[in-house]
Enzyme design. Sequence first.
Site, PDB file in Angstrom:
ATOM      1  N   ASP A  60       0.837  -1.195   0.000  1.00 37.97           N
ATOM      2  CA  ASP A  60       0.000   0.000   0.000  1.00 37.97           C
ATOM      3  C   ASP A  60       0.877   1.252   0.000  1.00 37.97           C
ATOM      4  O   ASP A  60       1.900   1.277   0.685  1.00 37.97           O
ATOM      5  CB  ASP A  60      -0.868  -0.046   1.279  1.00 37.97           C
ATOM      6  CG  ASP A  60      -2.081   0.834   1.172  1.00 37.97           C
ATOM      7  OD1 ASP A  60      -1.919   2.072   1.109  1.00 37.97           O
ATOM      8  OD2 ASP A  60      -3.194   0.284   1.125  1.00 37.97           O
ATOM      9  N   ALA A  88      -1.967   5.195  -8.066  1.00 37.59           N
ATOM     10  CA  ALA A  88      -2.722   4.453  -7.048  1.00 37.59           C
ATOM     11  C   ALA A  88      -3.822   5.318  -6.451  1.00 37.59           C
ATOM     12  O   ALA A  88      -3.571   6.421  -5.962  1.00 37.59           O
ATOM     13  CB  ALA A  88      -1.782   3.970  -5.943  1.00 37.59           C
ATOM     14  N   GLY A  89      -5.034   4.806  -6.496  1.00 38.71           N
ATOM     15  CA  GLY A  89      -6.152   5.549  -5.929  1.00 38.71           C
ATOM     16  C   GLY A  89      -7.434   4.786  -6.169  1.00 38.71           C
ATOM     17  O   GLY A  89      -7.466   3.848  -6.973  1.00 38.71           O
ATOM     18  N   LEU A  90      -8.469   5.183  -5.455  1.00 36.16           N
ATOM     19  CA  LEU A  90      -9.805   4.630  -5.681  1.00 36.16           C
ATOM     20  C   LEU A  90     -10.556   5.612  -6.555  1.00 36.16           C
ATOM     21  O   LEU A  90     -10.351   6.822  -6.449  1.00 36.16           O
ATOM     22  CB  LEU A  90     -10.524   4.438  -4.343  1.00 36.16           C
ATOM     23  CG  LEU A  90      -9.827   3.491  -3.357  1.00 36.16           C
ATOM     24  CD1 LEU A  90     -10.574   3.475  -2.024  1.00 36.16           C
ATOM     25  CD2 LEU A  90      -9.724   2.076  -3.938  1.00 36.16           C
ATOM     26  N   LYS A  91     -11.454   5.103  -7.421  1.00 31.14           N
ATOM     27  CA  LYS A  91     -12.003   5.989  -8.456  1.00 31.14           C
ATOM     28  C   LYS A  91     -13.503   5.881  -8.707  1.00 31.14           C
ATOM     29  O   LYS A  91     -13.990   6.444  -9.679  1.00 31.14           O
ATOM     30  CB  LYS A  91     -11.266   5.717  -9.767  1.00 31.14           C
ATOM     31  CG  LYS A  91     -11.470   4.298 -10.287  1.00 31.14           C
ATOM     32  CD  LYS A  91     -11.042   4.110 -11.733  1.00 31.14           C
ATOM     33  CE  LYS A  91     -11.288   2.685 -12.174  1.00 31.14           C
ATOM     34  NZ  LYS A  91     -10.945   2.434 -13.561  1.00 31.14           N
ATOM     35  N   ASN A 106      -7.446   6.863   1.402  1.00 30.06           N
ATOM     36  CA  ASN A 106      -6.662   6.217   0.351  1.00 30.06           C
ATOM     37  C   ASN A 106      -5.992   7.242  -0.570  1.00 30.06           C
ATOM     38  O   ASN A 106      -4.792   7.181  -0.821  1.00 30.06           O
ATOM     39  CB  ASN A 106      -7.570   5.290  -0.466  1.00 30.06           C
ATOM     40  CG  ASN A 106      -6.781   4.256  -1.249  1.00 30.06           C
ATOM     41  OD1 ASN A 106      -6.406   3.212  -0.729  1.00 30.06           O
ATOM     42  ND2 ASN A 106      -6.473   4.568  -2.502  1.00 30.06           N
ATOM     43  N   SER A 131      -7.817  14.436 -12.732  1.00 29.01           N
ATOM     44  CA  SER A 131      -8.996  14.104 -13.533  1.00 29.01           C
ATOM     45  C   SER A 131      -9.702  15.380 -13.955  1.00 29.01           C
ATOM     46  O   SER A 131      -9.727  16.373 -13.210  1.00 29.01           O
ATOM     47  CB  SER A 131      -9.942  13.266 -12.665  1.00 29.01           C
ATOM     48  OG  SER A 131     -11.201  13.130 -13.292  1.00 29.01           O
ATOM     49  N   TYR A 155     -14.841  11.936  -4.502  1.00 31.33           N
ATOM     50  CA  TYR A 155     -13.741  11.479  -5.353  1.00 31.33           C
ATOM     51  C   TYR A 155     -13.048  12.679  -6.009  1.00 31.33           C
ATOM     52  O   TYR A 155     -11.814  12.828  -5.955  1.00 31.33           O
ATOM     53  CB  TYR A 155     -14.258  10.502  -6.435  1.00 31.33           C
ATOM     54  CG  TYR A 155     -13.253  10.283  -7.534  1.00 31.33           C
ATOM     55  CD1 TYR A 155     -12.118   9.504  -7.313  1.00 31.33           C
ATOM     56  CD2 TYR A 155     -13.404  10.881  -8.792  1.00 31.33           C
ATOM     57  CE1 TYR A 155     -11.162   9.329  -8.314  1.00 31.33           C
ATOM     58  CE2 TYR A 155     -12.465  10.712  -9.782  1.00 31.33           C
ATOM     59  CZ  TYR A 155     -11.348   9.940  -9.545  1.00 31.33           C
ATOM     60  OH  TYR A 155     -10.408   9.777 -10.526  1.00 31.33           O
ATOM     61  N   LYS A 159      -9.070  14.533  -5.650  1.00 29.68           N
ATOM     62  CA  LYS A 159      -8.135  14.891  -6.736  1.00 29.68           C
ATOM     63  C   LYS A 159      -7.724  16.362  -6.612  1.00 29.68           C
ATOM     64  O   LYS A 159      -6.546  16.707  -6.740  1.00 29.68           O
ATOM     65  CB  LYS A 159      -8.778  14.624  -8.100  1.00 29.68           C
ATOM     66  CG  LYS A 159      -8.987  13.138  -8.400  1.00 29.68           C
ATOM     67  CD  LYS A 159      -7.668  12.423  -8.560  1.00 29.68           C
ATOM     68  CE  LYS A 159      -7.824  10.917  -8.598  1.00 29.68           C
ATOM     69  NZ  LYS A 159      -6.552  10.193  -8.576  1.00 29.68           N
ATOM     70  N   ASN A 185     -11.739  11.075 -20.670  1.00 29.90           N
ATOM     71  CA  ASN A 185     -12.336   9.745 -20.490  1.00 29.90           C
ATOM     72  C   ASN A 185     -11.556   8.665 -21.246  1.00 29.90           C
ATOM     73  O   ASN A 185     -11.821   8.424 -22.426  1.00 29.90           O
ATOM     74  CB  ASN A 185     -13.792   9.764 -20.945  1.00 29.90           C
ATOM     75  CG  ASN A 185     -14.680  10.607 -20.049  1.00 29.90           C
ATOM     76  OD1 ASN A 185     -14.423  11.796 -19.842  1.00 29.90           O
ATOM     77  ND2 ASN A 185     -15.711  10.007 -19.493  1.00 29.90           N
ATOM     78  N   ARG A 299     -28.385  10.505 -14.851  1.00 24.70           N
ATOM     79  CA  ARG A 299     -27.679  10.052 -13.648  1.00 24.70           C
ATOM     80  C   ARG A 299     -27.333  11.290 -12.814  1.00 24.70           C
ATOM     81  O   ARG A 299     -26.717  12.225 -13.349  1.00 24.70           O
ATOM     82  CB  ARG A 299     -26.411   9.295 -14.072  1.00 24.70           C
ATOM     83  CG  ARG A 299     -25.586   8.744 -12.922  1.00 24.70           C
ATOM     84  CD  ARG A 299     -24.461   7.837 -13.408  1.00 24.70           C
ATOM     85  NE  ARG A 299     -23.466   8.525 -14.238  1.00 24.70           N
ATOM     86  CZ  ARG A 299     -22.388   7.942 -14.771  1.00 24.70           C
ATOM     87  NH1 ARG A 299     -22.177   6.641 -14.572  1.00 24.70           N
ATOM     88  NH2 ARG A 299     -21.545   8.626 -15.516  1.00 24.70           N
TER      89      ARG A 299
END
Length: 345
Positions: A60, A88-91, A106, A131, A155, A159, A185, A299
């Site tokens: 980690d 490294a990251g959650l997205k 994280n 992003s 999220y 960033k 994208n 959405r």
Amino acid sequence: MTTSLLITGGAGYIGSHALVEFLAAGHRPIVVDNFVNSSPEVLRRVEMLSGKRVEWHQGDVRDAALLERIFAGARESGAPVDAVVHFAGLKAVGESVAQPLVYHDNNVNGSIVLLQAMEKAGVSRIVFSSSATVYGEPLTLPYTESHPLAPTNPYGNTKAMVEAILADWCRAKAGRTAINLRYFNPIGAHESGRIGESPRGTPNNLFPFITQVAVGKRDKLTVFGDDYPTPDGTGVRDYLHVSDLAVGHVKAVEYARGGEYGWMALNLGTGKGTSVLDLIRTFEAVTGLSIPYEVVARRPGDVAQMWADAGAASQVLGWRAARSLEEMCRDGWGWQSGNPDGYTS
Ligand code: NAD
Ligand code: WQD
């Protein structure tokens, strides 16, 4: 002097494609990944594809002692790390709304621990996976890098916060460089079809959903809204080939090694907008398959349209996205059709 490159999250979707491009360009990458959203199989595939061995460590980025060992090992081997590429990251946006602390720990804390370890090891260059989501609702399009930042979910906040931390870090000492790459994208896969995107569970994003419908894993696509103020009413995005994005990282590292630049942000996109229906039609034309879809409500949190001004990356790095929407569809389908269950196929 030979130097190494630390790649965090190098087994992930974008990281693995970058790894292939770094190896092809003659760099010496070292990967650290905890495999929370990937697996060692990815790295085995990268080695097969590139015909080279990759040094990797399961762990980690929040593990300071591990990072210290990796930096020390590289130094002792005669090829010290002189730059870090931090994927490294959650997205997952929805998950970040439900579990903001997991995301802040994280993505933000992980970046701080990484920077602390870099400081200790005397590493002063970082390329960060930011992003386009940092911009939020577009005030003007295309987004230029000077567009105000107003992320709309946890999220995106992580960033923007890491970008701000990197700015403070660069200001604190001369000689530091942080290149914040704001991805639009990324879709598609390596042209070999050996590596690609392998989402766990139901895909959150449009393109992997389309390929899973095409391969028969899902009955139909749901299109989130056809009443946006766009030419056909569906959402417009700037899709770019993941291999083009990967090449952008090689250019960024090579640029960073050439001087001391402080903090900068660069958009990585094509500069072209494509609607949901355009993407479906292009995918159908390239593959000869039909993608059944149903239009449902918008959405929550989606913007109607966004695309990049990609001029700065072209001027600074000499990078431009080269691959067409057709190639993105062809290569994405090559991966999905050859690996219906992703890396567990
Ligand atoms: P991914 O989930 O495929 O890759 C991320 C990798 O990081 C995975 O291999 C995961 O196991 C690893 N990881 C996560 N947390 C870790 C930790 N604490 N320590 C070590 N490893 C860890 O995602 P991706 O699509 O390849 O995205 C890479 C980066 O780019 C992420 O930071 C993401 O936020 C950013 N990004 C992605 C997109 C996109 O559309 N895919 C767009 C903009 C930015
Ligand atoms: C694209 C378009 C949807 C799924 C997200 C994150 C962003 C970034 C990239 C990391 C939109 C429509 C989607 C579906 C659909 N990630 N859609 N049916 O929303 O631009 O960005 O991924 O940084 O932070 O928010 O990408 O692929 O989810 O959506 O109609 O099943 O497709 O409404 O118009 P998005 P996406």
